[in-house]
Design a protein around this motif. Structure first.
Motif, short mmCIF file in Angstrom:
data_model
loop_
_atom_site.label_atom_id
_atom_site.label_comp_id
_atom_site.label_asym_id
_atom_site.label_seq_id
_atom_site.Cartn_x
_atom_site.Cartn_y
_atom_site.Cartn_z
N HIS A 178 0.73 -1.28 -0.35
CA HIS A 178 0.42 -0.31 0.14
C HIS A 178 0.84 0.77 0.07
O HIS A 178 1.85 1.41 1.28
CB HIS A 178 -1.05 0.20 1.26
CG HIS A 178 -1.69 -1.17 1.38
ND1 HIS A 178 -2.56 -1.43 0.14
CD2 HIS A 178 -1.16 -2.00 2.31
CE1 HIS A 178 -3.55 -3.34 1.07
NE2 HIS A 178 -2.50 -3.39 1.89
N LEU A 179 1.02 1.94 -1.08
CA LEU A 179 1.60 3.34 -1.34
C LEU A 179 0.81 4.47 -1.18
O LEU A 179 -0.51 4.76 -0.86
CB LEU A 179 2.07 3.11 -2.83
CG LEU A 179 2.76 2.55 -2.87
CD1 LEU A 179 2.44 1.98 -5.18
CD2 LEU A 179 4.42 2.04 -2.38
N ILE A 180 1.25 5.20 -0.10
CA ILE A 180 0.91 6.22 0.25
C ILE A 180 1.49 7.02 0.35
O ILE A 180 2.94 7.32 0.35
CB ILE A 180 0.67 6.88 1.92
CG1 ILE A 180 0.01 5.32 2.23
CG2 ILE A 180 0.35 8.26 2.20
CD1 ILE A 180 -0.68 5.24 3.50
N ASP A 233 5.88 16.40 -2.92
CA ASP A 233 7.22 16.23 -1.76
C ASP A 233 7.60 15.93 -2.87
O ASP A 233 8.12 15.94 -3.62
CB ASP A 233 6.88 14.52 -1.75
CG ASP A 233 8.27 13.87 -0.65
OD1 ASP A 233 8.64 14.76 -0.54
OD2 ASP A 233 7.47 12.74 -0.20
N VAL A 234 8.75 17.36 -2.06
CA VAL A 234 9.81 17.87 -2.59
C VAL A 234 10.84 16.68 -2.66
O VAL A 234 11.50 16.36 -3.58
CB VAL A 234 10.62 18.89 -2.12
CG1 VAL A 234 11.19 18.31 -0.39
CG2 VAL A 234 11.87 19.62 -2.76
N ASP A 278 -2.17 5.57 -2.84
CA ASP A 278 -2.96 6.88 -2.13
C ASP A 278 -2.25 7.83 -2.24
O ASP A 278 -1.02 7.88 -1.34
CB ASP A 278 -3.99 6.59 -1.25
CG ASP A 278 -4.78 5.41 -1.20
OD1 ASP A 278 -5.63 6.02 -1.27
OD2 ASP A 278 -4.71 4.00 0.09
N ILE A 279 -2.45 9.25 -2.76
CA ILE A 279 -1.88 10.40 -2.76
C ILE A 279 -2.76 11.42 -2.03
O ILE A 279 -3.86 11.58 -1.92
CB ILE A 279 -2.04 11.01 -3.95
CG1 ILE A 279 -1.01 9.87 -4.68
CG2 ILE A 279 -1.32 12.35 -4.36
CD1 ILE A 279 -0.67 10.27 -6.51
N ILE A 280 -2.24 11.82 -0.62
CA ILE A 280 -2.59 12.51 0.40
C ILE A 280 -2.17 14.25 -0.48
O ILE A 280 -1.63 14.37 -1.07
CB ILE A 280 -1.95 12.60 1.74
CG1 ILE A 280 -1.91 11.06 1.98
CG2 ILE A 280 -2.48 13.45 2.20
CD1 ILE A 280 -1.53 11.71 2.96
N ALA A 311 -3.95 11.95 10.38
CA ALA A 311 -5.04 12.27 10.62
C ALA A 311 -5.20 11.70 8.77
O ALA A 311 -6.40 10.48 8.81
CB ALA A 311 -6.26 13.46 11.18
N GLU A 312 -5.33 12.06 7.94
CA GLU A 312 -4.90 11.48 7.25
C GLU A 312 -4.57 10.09 6.53
O GLU A 312 -4.77 9.25 6.15
CB GLU A 312 -4.12 13.20 5.33
CG GLU A 312 -5.13 14.05 5.43
CD GLU A 312 -6.48 14.01 4.78
OE1 GLU A 312 -6.36 13.26 4.30
OE2 GLU A 312 -7.71 15.02 5.74
#
Length: 262
Positions: free
Chosen positions: A208-210, A215-216, A236-238, A251-252
């Motif tokens: 699971h990728l988050i 993101d620098v 999943d991209i926040i 929380a995200e």
């Protein structure tokens, strides 16, 4: 001294399933403070400090062994074997994502599923691969670290945190300063000059990728490459900024963990 003790291992939680929390460069296991209660309510939680990091980092670091990401993976496997762990959930941030990938490609029996937060198999751009950096960018980074580590941290920390969060910047700076400068420089070379794409291709464990949308250190294209390269992966991209969402947007991250880890 056992590996668990050498890496300042900590084990807490009320669950039956084991989760291993492995932090990224410049932090230590306290980086999981905001997420730890969620994990402890559901899992048997194991955390530790990567070699070179935390208050005992200099004692655990070996310039030869840890000159490769596979040396860190050996640390992880030895720690898990020492504790008799198998079929675990592994949660890694940044460099620990590739540590987990290397370990899982060699010992898939140890892992049930992997969560990668802000992971990158290669930071250098390469042909049709977007890593986000050119070699001259990395050379400047290494030169700055070597010339004046304190000044480098002062500039690096807020850029990586990526949001206006003074507490997060101060805490990240504190753990960066915990690292011995020569170890920090060697670790950064190990990370930024590595190419772990072949190891990633061998990962059969569900992943699971988050990552954040800005993101620098890790462009969105990296997450998309990983999602395509790993046979069983979700991405999943926040909608947030920075390289440390488990610290600045917990929380995200928890909302994603609830959905992916159930």
């Amino acid at each position: 001294m056992s590996w668990f003790e050498k890496l300042r291992g900590r084990r807490t939680g009320a669950g039956n399933r084991v989760v291993i929390l492995s932090h990224g460069f410049g932090t230590d296991q306290d980086a999981w403070t905001s997420l730890r209660p969620w994990f402890e309510a559901r899992f048997d939680v194991v955390s530790f400090d990567l070699a070179g990091c935390g208050p005992m980092g200099a004692e655990s670091y070996d310039f030869e062994r840890h000159g490769s990401m596979f040396g860190y993976a050996d640390d992880l496997v030895e720690l898990m074997d020492e504790l008799g762990l198998q079929g675990c959930t592994y949660v890694g941030h940044s460099m620990s994502c590739m540590i987990g990938a290397a370990a899982a490609s060699a010992r898939p029996d140890l892992f049930e599923q992997i969560v990668m937060i802000g992971g990158s198999p290669r930071y250098l751009n390469d042909a049709d691969y977007v890593g986000g950096f050119e070699q001259e960018n990395l050379d400047q980074l290494f030169e700055s670290m070597a010339a004046n580590y304190q000044a480098w941290v002062a500039g690096f920390a807020p850029i990586v945190v990526g949001v206006d969060d003074r507490e997060a910047v101060a805490d990240f700076s504190r753990t960066l300063f915990q690292m011995r400068p020569d170890i920090a420089l060697n670790t950064s070379r190990t990370i930024f000059e590595s190419d772990m794409r072949q190891a990633v291709l061998r990962v059969a464990t569900p992943v699971h990728l988050i990552q954040t949308s800005s993101d620098v250190a890790v462009p969105i294209q990296v997450g998309e490459w990983l999602a395509g390269a790993i046979s069983n992966a979700s991405l999943d991209i926040i909608d947030a900024a920075g390289h440390l969402p488990h610290i600045t947007a917990p929380a995200e991250v928890i909302r994603i963990l609830e959905r992916r880890l159930g």
